[in-house]
Design an enzyme around this catalytic site. Structure first.
Site, PDB file in Angstrom:
ATOM      1  N   GLN A  35       0.815  -1.212   0.000  1.00  0.00           N
ATOM      2  CA  GLN A  35       0.000   0.000   0.000  1.00  0.00           C
ATOM      3  C   GLN A  35       0.851   1.265   0.000  1.00  0.00           C
ATOM      4  OE1 GLN A  35      -2.870  -0.261   3.184  1.00  0.00           O
ATOM      5  NE2 GLN A  35      -3.529  -2.300   2.565  1.00  0.00           N
ATOM      6  N   CYS A  36       1.940   1.212  -0.731  1.00  0.00           N
ATOM      7  CA  CYS A  36       2.910   2.306  -0.788  1.00  0.00           C
ATOM      8  C   CYS A  36       2.807   3.000  -2.143  1.00  0.00           C
ATOM      9  CB  CYS A  36       4.309   1.714  -0.598  1.00  0.00           C
ATOM     10  SG  CYS A  36       5.677   2.885  -0.718  1.00  0.00           S
ATOM     11  N   GLY A  37       3.170   4.250  -2.200  1.00  0.00           N
ATOM     12  CA  GLY A  37       3.207   4.947  -3.474  1.00  0.00           C
ATOM     13  C   GLY A  37       4.192   4.321  -4.449  1.00  0.00           C
ATOM     14  N   THR A  39       4.620   1.013  -4.651  1.00  0.00           N
ATOM     15  CA  THR A  39       4.187  -0.361  -4.900  1.00  0.00           C
ATOM     16  C   THR A  39       4.196  -0.744  -6.381  1.00  0.00           C
ATOM     17  OG1 THR A  39       2.930  -0.421  -2.840  1.00  0.00           O
ATOM     18  CG2 THR A  39       2.319  -2.040  -4.514  1.00  0.00           C
TER      19      THR A  39
END
Length: 166
Positions: A35-37, A39
């Protein structure tokens, strides 16, 4: 420990793995999160793995929930996400800490070998990458903003620079 391949880890399913199994290969060790930018870099990591795997290269992914709680899932959820969203075929290991008192020993080793900006040891965010040669030596550290495709030349050069250990 004198090599990145001197450590033991577990797969997402809990199977013990001796990283010595990767000795003789070039690896890219990456702390990841779903759920990371950053990803979407999973796609680039898979492309790197596909491009160079036959030559003795593997991406080794280590989920981490230390940055903005961006990897909240359990092992099954992480595995399903990687497979469904990005078709990941490279090894994804157990969720670990990469900073602090509970940092996995592999990451304690990596950050001492290659420091970040201004000489810092701490991992700043998800998708920090370490390029490891066939002998387990840490060659380079890449910021989370460095896209996997930008690392391809370094991977190719490292693969070309030394014959596999026999």
């Amino acid at each position: 420990m004198t090599s990145a391949y001197d450590f033991h880890i577990h797969t997402l399913l809990g199977q013990a793995v001796d990283l010595k199994d990767y000795a003789g290969q070039v690896t890219l060790v990456v702390n990841v999160a779903s759920q990371c930018g950053f990803t979407p870099q999973y796609a680039g990591l898979q492309a790197l793995h596909d491009q160079f795997h036959a030559r003795g290269f593997s991406v080794l992914a280590f989920p981490c929930n230390q940055f903005g709680a961006q990897e909240p899932g359990n092992a099954e959820e992480i595995a399903q996400f990687c497979e469904r969203q990005y078709g990941v075929t490279f090894p994804v290991f157990e969720k670990i800490d990469v900073n602090g008192a509970k940092a996995h020993p592999l990451y304690q080793f990596l950050v001492k070998q290659k420091r970040g900006v201004l000489g810092t040891e701490a991992i700043k965010w998800n998708f920090t990458k370490f390029l490891i040669d066939r002998h387990g030596q840490v060659l380079k550290r890449y910021a989370p903003t460095t896209k996997p495709e930008a690392i391809a030349k370094d991977v190719a050069s490292t693969l070309d620079s030394a014959a596999p250990q026999l």
